[in-house]
Design an enzyme around this catalytic site. Structure first.
Site, short mmCIF file in Angstrom:
data_model
loop_
_atom_site.label_atom_id
_atom_site.label_comp_id
_atom_site.label_asym_id
_atom_site.label_seq_id
_atom_site.Cartn_x
_atom_site.Cartn_y
_atom_site.Cartn_z
CE LYS A 132 -5.39 -1.45 3.04
NZ LYS A 132 -5.63 -0.83 1.75
CD GLU A 170 -11.61 9.18 9.41
OE1 GLU A 170 -12.57 9.14 8.64
OE2 GLU A 170 -10.64 9.94 9.24
CB SER A 216 0.88 -6.26 0.78
OG SER A 216 1.22 -4.98 1.31
NE ARG A 242 2.24 2.80 -0.12
CZ ARG A 242 2.50 3.53 0.96
NH1 ARG A 242 3.71 4.02 1.14
NH2 ARG A 242 1.56 3.78 1.85
CE LYS A 274 -5.11 2.58 2.75
NZ LYS A 274 -5.28 2.87 1.31
NE ARG A 292 -0.69 5.68 0.12
CZ ARG A 292 -0.35 6.03 -1.12
NH1 ARG A 292 -0.35 7.29 -1.49
NH2 ARG A 292 0.03 5.10 -1.99
C1 PBG Z 1 -4.38 2.66 -1.68
C2 PBG Z 1 -4.29 1.29 -1.10
C3 PBG Z 1 -3.22 0.74 -0.41
C4 PBG Z 1 -3.57 -0.56 -0.07
C5 PBG Z 1 -4.84 -0.77 -0.57
N1 PBG Z 1 -5.28 0.38 -1.17
C6 PBG Z 1 -1.87 1.25 -0.15
C7 PBG Z 1 -1.62 2.51 0.52
O1 PBG Z 1 -2.47 3.13 1.15
O2 PBG Z 1 -0.47 2.92 0.41
C8 PBG Z 1 -2.70 -1.51 0.67
C9 PBG Z 1 -3.09 -2.94 0.59
C10 PBG Z 1 -2.04 -3.87 1.04
O3 PBG Z 1 -0.98 -3.48 1.56
O4 PBG Z 1 -2.26 -5.07 0.90
N2 PBG Z 1 -5.27 2.70 -2.75
#
Ligand code: PBG
Length: 327
Positions: A252, A237, A278, A210, A200, A221
């Site tokens: 992702k 990973e 998103s 968010r 990720k 992060r």
């Molecule tokens: C964190 C999480 C995130 C997303 C899924 N799980 C956001 C992040 O890491 O800030 C993002 C999913 C998306 O943008 O559609 N639990």
């Protein structure tokens, strides 16, 4: 020598029937997983401004949307909770409360859909912590990896007890798969599937999410998510997560990381998922709203590309609609 081309690839493109016959990649509804948001205490579904067409569900509208997804043949549902601001604390306790919003929603959805699709849940602390980080903080204010693992292990047991069949480990702490796997094993829950967000990335494309989860995060992060410039590290990973007991691994975001999806697919023998996040959704919706591209074609093309790169499963906010288009 003939003055004409001997090879004519265009021949196989000349009719819709021929193109269909030789298409290398297809999408079926069963490949698609729908991420869904449920908001604690909501009386009405709340539209998410940056994700037109996506809402924070009430318990009731969540059940309806889950049933609709099942009707379209969607392969899985991934639940994310949006707790009330007053439920957040530094340890993210609402995430391990058996009556916390995610657990309540899991029971609702399982009661609604039974085993007609796969019910999954996000296992991460960021929705529940007052500081918005994916783990708990140490005395120096940085994310404490191993203290977070203990919280994840507890979350895993609570979500499994609430009926989640697949735990989506999205926190990017080292050892998270092993920690949750051993907690489940000790509790005799050998049946619970672990989907590791193995690779990720620290991505700008999570922006709209968010808003969707009303994130409290200040900062970023980057101390736990992978640097976008790294591909080999993604393989590391993935290897670690498979060794720790991951059943499915994820890359992702999807579209900016298709090379990584391909490399991961070639490297492991477990199913590979990719998450069309998103920001990827928002880009297409915004351009389509301006009349700058054909929305439906863009949806099909992006998801087809993610499948072509090697993803077995695709997480996409268009899952229900796309499944309906495909039928
Ligand atoms: C964190 C999480 C995130 C997303 C899924 N799980 C956001 C992040 O890491 O800030 C993002 C999913 C998306 O943008 O559609 N639990």
């Amino acid at each position: 020598m003939s003055p004409y081309p001997v090879e004519r690839p265009r021949r196989l493109r000349s009719t819709p029937a021929l193109r269909r016959l030789v298409a290398e990649t297809s999408i079926e509804p069963r490949h698609l997983v729908l991420p869904m948001f449920v908001k604690e205490g909501a009386a009405e579904p709340v539209p998410i401004r940056s994700m037109p067409g996506v809402v924070q569900h009430t318990r009731e509208s969540l059940r309806k949307a889950a049933a609709e997804a099942v009707g379209a043949g969607v392969g899985g549902l991934m639940l994310f909770a949006v707790p009330e601001e007053s439920s957040k604390d530094p340890l993210g306790r609402a995430g391990t409360d058996p009556d916390g919003i995610l657990q309540v929603a899991l029971r609702d959805v399982v009661a609604e859909v039974g085993d007609a699709t796969v019910v999954m849940s996000d296992l991460c602390l960021d929705e529940y912590t007052s500081h918005g980080h994916c783990g708990v903080l140490g005395p120096d204010g940085t994310v404490d990896n191993d203290a977070s693992l203990a919280r994840y292990a507890e979350m895993g047991l609570v979500q499994a007890a609430a009926g989640s069949a697949v735990l989506g480990l999205s926190g990017m702490m080292d050892g998270q798969v092993g920690a949750v796997r051993s907690a489940l094993d000790l509790a005799g829950r050998y049946d619970v599937v672990l989907l590791a967000y193995a690779s990720k990335y620290a991505s700008s494309f999570y922006g709209p999410f968010r808003e969707a989860v009303e994130s409290s995060l200040v900062g970023d992060r980057r101390t736990y998510q992978v640097d976008p410039s790294n591909g080999i590290e993604a393989l590391r990973e993935v290897e670690l997560d498979v060794a720790e007991g991951a059943d499915i691994v994820m890359v992702k975001p999807a579209l900016s990381y298709l090379d990584v999806v391909r490399q991961v697919r070639d490297a492991v023998t477990v199913p590979v998922a990719a998450y069309q996040v998103s920001g990827e959704y928002a880009m297409v919706e915004a351009a389509a709203a301006n009349g700058w591209l054909d929305r439906e074609r863009a949806i099909v093309e992006t998801v087809t590309s993610i499948r072509r790169a090697g993803a077995d499963l695709v997480f996409t906010y268009w899952a229900t609609e796309l499944a309906q288009i495909l039928r």
